[in-house]
Design a protein around this motif. Structure first.
Motif, PDB file in Angstrom:
ATOM      1  N   LYS A  48      -8.704   1.076  -5.674  1.00 13.09           N
ATOM      2  CA  LYS A  48      -9.138   2.309  -6.345  1.00 13.09           C
ATOM      3  C   LYS A  48      -8.163   3.456  -6.074  1.00 13.09           C
ATOM      4  O   LYS A  48      -8.495   4.617  -6.346  1.00 13.09           O
ATOM      5  CB  LYS A  48     -10.524   2.731  -5.828  1.00 13.09           C
ATOM      6  N   CYS A  49      -7.007   3.151  -5.494  1.00 10.74           N
ATOM      7  CA  CYS A  49      -6.081   4.234  -5.124  1.00 10.74           C
ATOM      8  C   CYS A  49      -5.728   5.088  -6.337  1.00 10.74           C
ATOM      9  O   CYS A  49      -5.360   4.560  -7.393  1.00 10.74           O
ATOM     10  CB  CYS A  49      -4.800   3.641  -4.524  1.00 10.74           C
ATOM     11  N   ILE A  50      -5.798   6.412  -6.155  1.00 10.35           N
ATOM     12  CA  ILE A  50      -5.540   7.313  -7.290  1.00 10.35           C
ATOM     13  C   ILE A  50      -4.054   7.437  -7.574  1.00 10.35           C
ATOM     14  O   ILE A  50      -3.651   8.083  -8.535  1.00 10.35           O
ATOM     15  CB  ILE A  50      -6.135   8.721  -7.057  1.00 10.35           C
ATOM     16  N   ILE A  51      -3.226   6.839  -6.750  1.00  8.72           N
ATOM     17  CA  ILE A  51      -1.787   6.916  -6.975  1.00  8.72           C
ATOM     18  C   ILE A  51      -1.207   5.580  -7.449  1.00  8.72           C
ATOM     19  O   ILE A  51      -0.410   5.538  -8.374  1.00  8.72           O
ATOM     20  CB  ILE A  51      -1.062   7.375  -5.682  1.00  8.72           C
ATOM     21  N   CYS A  52      -1.613   4.480  -6.805  1.00 11.68           N
ATOM     22  CA  CYS A  52      -0.871   3.244  -7.078  1.00 11.68           C
ATOM     23  C   CYS A  52      -1.695   2.070  -7.586  1.00 11.68           C
ATOM     24  O   CYS A  52      -1.133   0.997  -7.808  1.00 11.68           O
ATOM     25  CB  CYS A  52      -0.059   2.839  -5.848  1.00 11.68           C
ATOM     26  N   SER A  53      -3.016   2.234  -7.764  1.00 13.36           N
ATOM     27  CA  SER A  53      -3.767   1.052  -8.188  1.00 13.36           C
ATOM     28  C   SER A  53      -3.570   0.799  -9.687  1.00 13.36           C
ATOM     29  O   SER A  53      -3.420   1.719 -10.477  1.00 13.36           O
ATOM     30  CB  SER A  53      -5.259   1.212  -7.876  1.00 13.36           C
TER      31      SER A  53
ATOM     32  N   PRO B 131       0.843  -1.205   0.000  1.00 12.68           N
ATOM     33  CA  PRO B 131       0.000   0.000   0.000  1.00 12.68           C
ATOM     34  C   PRO B 131       0.879   1.256   0.000  1.00 12.68           C
ATOM     35  O   PRO B 131       1.969   1.246   0.583  1.00 12.68           O
ATOM     36  CB  PRO B 131      -0.764  -0.105   1.315  1.00 12.68           C
ATOM     37  N   CYS B 132       0.423   2.306  -0.666  1.00 12.39           N
ATOM     38  CA  CYS B 132       1.149   3.577  -0.614  1.00 12.39           C
ATOM     39  C   CYS B 132       0.504   4.456   0.463  1.00 12.39           C
ATOM     40  O   CYS B 132      -0.477   4.064   1.098  1.00 12.39           O
ATOM     41  CB  CYS B 132       1.154   4.249  -1.984  1.00 12.39           C
ATOM     42  N   LEU B 133       1.036   5.635   0.675  1.00  8.91           N
ATOM     43  CA  LEU B 133       0.481   6.512   1.718  1.00  8.91           C
ATOM     44  C   LEU B 133      -0.955   6.928   1.412  1.00  8.91           C
ATOM     45  O   LEU B 133      -1.729   7.238   2.309  1.00  8.91           O
ATOM     46  CB  LEU B 133       1.325   7.785   1.858  1.00  8.91           C
ATOM     47  N   GLU B 134      -1.281   6.937   0.120  1.00 13.24           N
ATOM     48  CA  GLU B 134      -2.610   7.399  -0.290  1.00 13.24           C
ATOM     49  C   GLU B 134      -3.660   6.288  -0.183  1.00 13.24           C
ATOM     50  O   GLU B 134      -4.851   6.553  -0.204  1.00 13.24           O
ATOM     51  CB  GLU B 134      -2.525   7.893  -1.734  1.00 13.24           C
ATOM     52  N   CYS B 135      -3.192   5.043  -0.089  1.00  7.82           N
ATOM     53  CA  CYS B 135      -4.122   3.895  -0.070  1.00  7.82           C
ATOM     54  C   CYS B 135      -4.979   3.862   1.181  1.00  7.82           C
ATOM     55  O   CYS B 135      -6.065   3.295   1.179  1.00  7.82           O
ATOM     56  CB  CYS B 135      -3.347   2.583  -0.118  1.00  7.82           C
ATOM     57  N   GLN B 136      -4.452   4.385   2.268  1.00  6.14           N
ATOM     58  CA  GLN B 136      -5.126   4.179   3.545  1.00  6.14           C
ATOM     59  C   GLN B 136      -5.366   5.511   4.252  1.00  6.14           C
ATOM     60  O   GLN B 136      -4.597   6.440   4.110  1.00  6.14           O
ATOM     61  CB  GLN B 136      -4.315   3.233   4.427  1.00  6.14           C
TER      62      GLN B 136
HETATM   63 ZN    ZN Z   1      -1.926   3.655  -3.148  1.00  2.00          ZN
END
Ligand code: ZN
Length: 330
Positions: free
Chosen positions: A246-251, A162-167
């Motif tokens: 659905k992460c806008i950075i890493c999905s 997971p990236c920082l934006e995922c959670q």
């Molecule tokens: Zn992410």
């Protein structure tokens, strides 16, 4: 005659250690404050090949309770520059680059040449930007944050963890309020005042440096876990993290298709931008590009040649790469 042990002998006898690998590695440290400066010390002691230190701030008296590299005679000097000088004394064999500039102004080549990037930042906006850049460049990021007696660590291996934006664990509101308003220089803005004590930064920076070295050595790291440290109860808690599909950075879905975003044909681009700020936390100034053209704020969606499924590219201050929106017109 007794043989003299080399500088790195005591770590070289650790199982899994590879001093040659460490000496060929480059680490970029974003923010050379309480966490970053100590991570830099630990990596220097371990004989890292190259350190890139980024911090636009100068040393203040109130930093000296927890930032070991700085003394009273350094007040007013750039943190990155003084840190580099002191680290060269600690270990003269390390190549150190100091960049006293805003993170977003650092040439990309410094990120690209780094094997690991360390987050020693103090605002959510800067962290979010760094996270998106690291994911875009597929560079491991070792995040660390602290507040008073508490701290947290997350290791991000792009497209694997997971990236920082995922959670949603970061207290976004608190950090966002302390960010520099758009158009203002940071030095004109009251910086956030977080409680901070040297022992907590020592624990957290030690873990960050350790995770950095383990990534370089291919040893098991904290991946997929968010680590909380409570310095009052002396407890560590790990929380399992999942990648957000659905992460806008890493999905992968986002990378291939863009994020599907409902757009009302009666609204204007200005209204769309306001919604993007409210729903995705984007930070003004926001720019919207459709079919390689900028779209003016007063433009109504229905007056654009925009159909459901079309892509809009959105640029803002908080992300290191544009956001890809797939229009769903209603
Ligand atoms: Zn992410």
């Amino acid at each position: 005659m007794e043989k003299v042990e080399g500088r790195y002998h005591r770590q070289e006898i650790l199982e899994g250690w590879n001093q040659g690998k460490i000496q060929q590695s480059t680490v970029l440290i974003a923010g050379v404050g309480a966490l970053g400066s100590m991570v830099a010390v630990f990596l220097s002691l371990m004989g890292i090949g190259k350190l890139i230190l980024v911090d636009m701030d100068t040393i203040e008296l109130s930093n000296l309770n927890r930032q070991l590299l700085f003394t009273e005679k350094d007040i007013g000097e750039f943190k990155a520059k003084i840190a580099a000088q002191k680290l060269r004394e600690i270990n003269p064999s390390i190549h150190i680059v100091d960049l006293s500039k805003n993170l977003t102004e650092v040439p990309r080549k410094y990120f690209e040449e780094s094997d690991v990037i360390v987050d020693g930042l103090d605002t959510f906006e800067a962290r979010r930007w760094l996270n998106s850049l690291c994911v875009g460049l597929k560079k491991p990021l070792v995040h660390g944050g602290m507040y008073g007696w508490y701290g947290n660590i997350q290791v991000i291996i792009p497209y694997r963890t997971p990236c920082l934006e995922c959670q949603p664990l970061l207290p976004r509101e608190r950090f966002q309020k302390s960010c520099t308003p758009p158009g203002k220089k940071r030095e004109n803005v009251e910086p956030p005042k977080f409680p901070g004590v040297s022992t907590i930064s020592a624990v957290l920076s030690g873990i960050q440096a350790q995770e950095t070295i383990k990534i370089l050595l291919d040893l098991p790291t904290l991946i997929d876990n968010y680590l909380f440290y409570d310095g009052l109860s002396q407890s560590f808690t790990t929380i399992k993290l999942e990648r957000n599909p659905k992460c806008i950075i890493c999905s992968d879905e986002y990378r291939l298709e863009g994020i599907e975003y409902a757009i009302d044909k009666k609204e204007t681009i200005r209204e769309l931008k306001n919604r993007l700020t409210a729903t995705l936390g984007l930070v003004a100034p926001i720019r919207v590009i459709h079919k390689t053209r900028f779209v003016e704020d007063d433009t109504k969606i229905e007056d654009m040649d925009l159909a459901s499924g079309d892509l809009l590219f959105v640029y803002d201050k908080s992300l290191g790469k544009p956001l890809k929106l797939r229009a769903k017109i209603s």
